[in-house]
Design a protein around this motif. Structure first.
Motif, mmCIF file in Angstrom:
data_model
loop_
_atom_site.group_PDB
_atom_site.id
_atom_site.type_symbol
_atom_site.label_atom_id
_atom_site.label_comp_id
_atom_site.label_asym_id
_atom_site.label_seq_id
_atom_site.Cartn_x
_atom_site.Cartn_y
_atom_site.Cartn_z
ATOM 1 N N ILE A 133 0.868 -1.179 0.000
ATOM 2 C CA ILE A 133 0.000 0.000 0.000
ATOM 3 C C ILE A 133 0.909 1.234 0.000
ATOM 4 O O ILE A 133 1.820 1.334 0.833
ATOM 5 N N TYR A 134 0.680 2.124 -0.934
ATOM 6 C CA TYR A 134 1.374 3.411 -0.963
ATOM 7 C C TYR A 134 0.295 4.470 -0.915
ATOM 8 O O TYR A 134 -0.505 4.581 -1.852
ATOM 9 N N MET A 135 0.202 5.192 0.183
ATOM 10 C CA MET A 135 -0.889 6.168 0.316
ATOM 11 C C MET A 135 -0.420 7.444 1.016
ATOM 12 O O MET A 135 0.492 7.405 1.848
ATOM 13 N N SER A 136 -1.022 8.558 0.635
ATOM 14 C CA SER A 136 -0.679 9.850 1.243
ATOM 15 C C SER A 136 -1.951 10.655 1.452
ATOM 16 O O SER A 136 -2.846 10.637 0.604
ATOM 17 N N VAL A 137 -2.002 11.357 2.567
ATOM 18 C CA VAL A 137 -3.184 12.173 2.883
ATOM 19 C C VAL A 137 -2.770 13.644 2.948
ATOM 20 O O VAL A 137 -1.744 13.980 3.554
ATOM 21 N N ASN A 177 8.283 6.218 14.016
ATOM 22 C CA ASN A 177 7.164 5.808 13.159
ATOM 23 C C ASN A 177 7.418 4.589 12.288
ATOM 24 O O ASN A 177 6.809 4.460 11.239
ATOM 25 N N ASP A 178 8.321 3.714 12.672
ATOM 26 C CA ASP A 178 8.449 2.456 11.920
ATOM 27 C C ASP A 178 7.547 1.425 12.590
ATOM 28 O O ASP A 178 7.523 1.314 13.821
ATOM 29 N N ILE A 179 6.827 0.662 11.760
ATOM 30 C CA ILE A 179 5.975 -0.387 12.331
ATOM 31 C C ILE A 179 6.711 -1.714 12.161
ATOM 32 O O ILE A 179 7.182 -2.041 11.069
ATOM 33 N N ILE A 180 6.766 -2.449 13.263
ATOM 34 C CA ILE A 180 7.609 -3.647 13.313
ATOM 35 C C ILE A 180 6.758 -4.885 13.566
ATOM 36 O O ILE A 180 5.886 -4.896 14.425
ATOM 37 N N LEU A 181 7.107 -5.933 12.828
ATOM 38 C CA LEU A 181 6.483 -7.241 13.062
ATOM 39 C C LEU A 181 7.610 -8.260 12.985
ATOM 40 O O LEU A 181 8.381 -8.241 12.017
ATOM 41 N N CYS A 187 6.303 -1.202 7.780
ATOM 42 C CA CYS A 187 5.684 0.053 7.338
ATOM 43 C C CYS A 187 6.568 1.238 7.694
ATOM 44 O O CYS A 187 7.185 1.258 8.763
ATOM 45 N N GLY A 188 6.644 2.179 6.770
ATOM 46 C CA GLY A 188 7.359 3.432 7.034
ATOM 47 C C GLY A 188 6.432 4.604 6.753
ATOM 48 O O GLY A 188 5.508 4.497 5.941
ATOM 49 N N ILE A 207 2.273 6.958 3.780
ATOM 50 C CA ILE A 207 2.367 5.680 4.491
ATOM 51 C C ILE A 207 2.653 4.582 3.481
ATOM 52 O O ILE A 207 1.948 4.441 2.480
ATOM 53 N N GLY A 208 3.689 3.810 3.721
ATOM 54 C CA GLY A 208 3.994 2.662 2.855
ATOM 55 C C GLY A 208 3.926 1.386 3.686
ATOM 56 O O GLY A 208 4.658 1.246 4.673
ATOM 57 N N ILE A 209 3.021 0.489 3.335
ATOM 58 C CA ILE A 209 2.872 -0.758 4.118
ATOM 59 C C ILE A 209 3.229 -1.954 3.236
ATOM 60 O O ILE A 209 2.683 -2.118 2.141
ATOM 61 N N ASN A 210 4.143 -2.786 3.724
ATOM 62 C CA ASN A 210 4.481 -4.027 3.020
ATOM 63 C C ASN A 210 3.420 -5.061 3.389
ATOM 64 O O ASN A 210 3.420 -5.575 4.509
ATOM 65 N N VAL A 211 2.536 -5.343 2.463
ATOM 66 C CA VAL A 211 1.407 -6.207 2.817
ATOM 67 C C VAL A 211 1.617 -7.648 2.325
ATOM 68 O O VAL A 211 1.814 -8.558 3.121
ATOM 69 N N ASN A 212 1.599 -7.841 1.015
ATOM 70 C CA ASN A 212 1.654 -9.221 0.501
ATOM 71 C C ASN A 212 2.970 -9.545 -0.207
ATOM 72 O O ASN A 212 3.023 -10.494 -0.991
ATOM 73 N N ASN A 213 4.002 -8.780 0.095
ATOM 74 C CA ASN A 213 5.300 -9.031 -0.556
ATOM 75 C C ASN A 213 5.802 -10.416 -0.168
ATOM 76 O O ASN A 213 5.736 -10.801 0.995
ATOM 77 N N LYS A 214 6.340 -11.120 -1.151
ATOM 78 C CA LYS A 214 6.859 -12.480 -0.872
ATOM 79 C C LYS A 214 8.354 -12.461 -0.631
ATOM 80 O O LYS A 214 8.921 -13.398 -0.069
ATOM 81 N N ARG A 215 9.042 -11.437 -1.120
ATOM 82 C CA ARG A 215 10.485 -11.329 -0.910
ATOM 83 C C ARG A 215 10.902 -9.860 -0.971
ATOM 84 O O ARG A 215 10.130 -9.020 -1.446
ATOM 85 N N PHE A 216 12.127 -9.623 -0.493
ATOM 86 C CA PHE A 216 12.667 -8.262 -0.518
ATOM 87 C C PHE A 216 14.061 -8.272 -1.126
ATOM 88 O O PHE A 216 14.761 -9.286 -1.044
#
Ligand code: BTN
Length: 333
Positions: A133-137, A177-181, A187-188, A207-216
């Motif tokens: 997800i790449y989104m900006s408000v 503001n880094d989201i960690i799992l 997410c950054g 906001i950039g969320i790594n959702v369904n990525n299989k590799r980096f």
């Protein structure tokens, strides 16, 4: 209108909705409903239509499509206008451009792919297509520019709340503001603004969320992960984007009223991955750069300004975001 049709179909929980009901809910003619149904099917929505019964939504495409996202948000949501793109340079750049042209607060820009995704500190944000997800408000906050960093912390809270609700996992926040799992970043968040000395023309929270990525890529795979890699389950990106925007709007309205992060400190500190742990503070723009001053201490949580309180051997420091970065003693977190 498409969002109202999708909303009505979704609210019916798989039951057929008559053409007449859709006309009333969307406030349009039968012919307009039919035309929009054709367009929705072209977008990949599977909609069954049965004479004398009406329409039923069978499935939605795995796409970030404005009408779909809007249909999943509350009607009075902060983000009233959504612009979705298959590809753009950067949703932040696009949102800033729209803001320059006078676009209203609350407009959400969202994309499947970015060709020049931007991270903090001038870094690139790798933007794989169709997985994230790449989104900006766009925001026009009536606060002093010095308080704008608080908005980034609110976005982090919104992302965590949305992920918890949909994905059944418990992400944490690495200040600011880094989201960690699973000890890696999913997410950054990058907030940018155009301001005068004491006035914000506009701000954009991206906001950039790594959702369904299989590799980096090899250079980030030690630090980055996705919700899919951590849960083994493909996630609904449109739903996650909609809830994130929805929650962000709710936090933001409260923040603007309170003019402080005070109402959020308990929630935020409860999610802080480094809380009561030893951290390294890097004073300067480059982590690990020799010229930077480095200090260690125990992170205690944020205060009402969003600064991180760290107990060091020289006393308690309030570390302000933007000037420093904080890491765990033995790695990224
Ligand atoms: C970071 O370095 O952690 C911040 C990354 C922010 C990435 C998002 S993706 C959507 C928006 N558009 C951009 O170009 N950047 C932000």
């Amino acid at each position: 209108m498409k969002s109202e049709i999708l909303r009505a179909l979704r609210e019916s929980d798989g039951e057929f909705v008559s053409g007449q009901t859709l006309c009333e809910k969307a406030g349009v003619t039968r012919q307009a409903v039919w035309k929009n149904m054709v367009q929705l099917k072209d977008h990949g929505f599977i909609i069954e239509s049965v004479p004398n019964k009406g329409y039923s939504l069978i499935s939605s495409p795995d796409k970030l499509y404005s009408a779909d996202i809007k249909s999943r948000m509350k009607r009075d949501s902060f983000c009233q206008k959504i612009e979705s793109y298959d590809i753009t340079d950067s949703t932040n750049t696009r949102a800033k451009h729209l803001a320059e042209l006078g676009e209203e607060e609350g407009t959400l820009v969202i994309a499947e792919e970015q060709t020049s995704g931007k991270g903090r500190r001038g870094r690139e944000w790798k933007s794989e297509p169709m997985t994230s997800i790449y989104m900006s408000v766009i925001l026009r906050p009536k606060i002093s520019p010095i308080h704008v960093s608080g908005i980034t912390l609110l976005a982090a809270l919104a992302v965590v709340k949305a992920i918890k609700k949909i994905c059944d996992v418990e992400p944490l926040i690495k200040w600011p503001n880094d989201i960690i799992l699973g000890k890696r970043k999913i997410c950054g968040i990058l907030t940018e603004m155009s301001s005068e000395l004491d006035y914000i023309n506009y701000a954009v929270v991206g906001i950039g969320i790594n959702v369904n990525n299989k590799r980096f890529p090899a250079n980030i795979k030690d630090k980055a992960t996705s919700i899919y890699l951590e849960t083994g389950k493909k996630q609904d990106r449109a739903q996650l984007a909609a809830l994130t925007a929805q929650y962000f709007g709710e936090y933001y309205k409260k923040f603007i009223e309170a003019k402080s992060l005070e109402p959020f400190t308990i929630e935020y500190n409860g999610l802080l991955i480094n809380r009561n742990q030893e951290v390294k503070i890097f004073y300067g723009m480059q982590e690990n750069a020799e010229a930077n001053k480095i200090e260690t201490g125990i992170a205690r949580g944020i205060n009402g300004d969003g600064a991180l309180i760290v107990d060091t051997k020289n006393g308690t420091e309030c570390v302000v975001s933007g000037e420093v970065s904080v890491r765990g003693l033995y790695g990224y977190v």
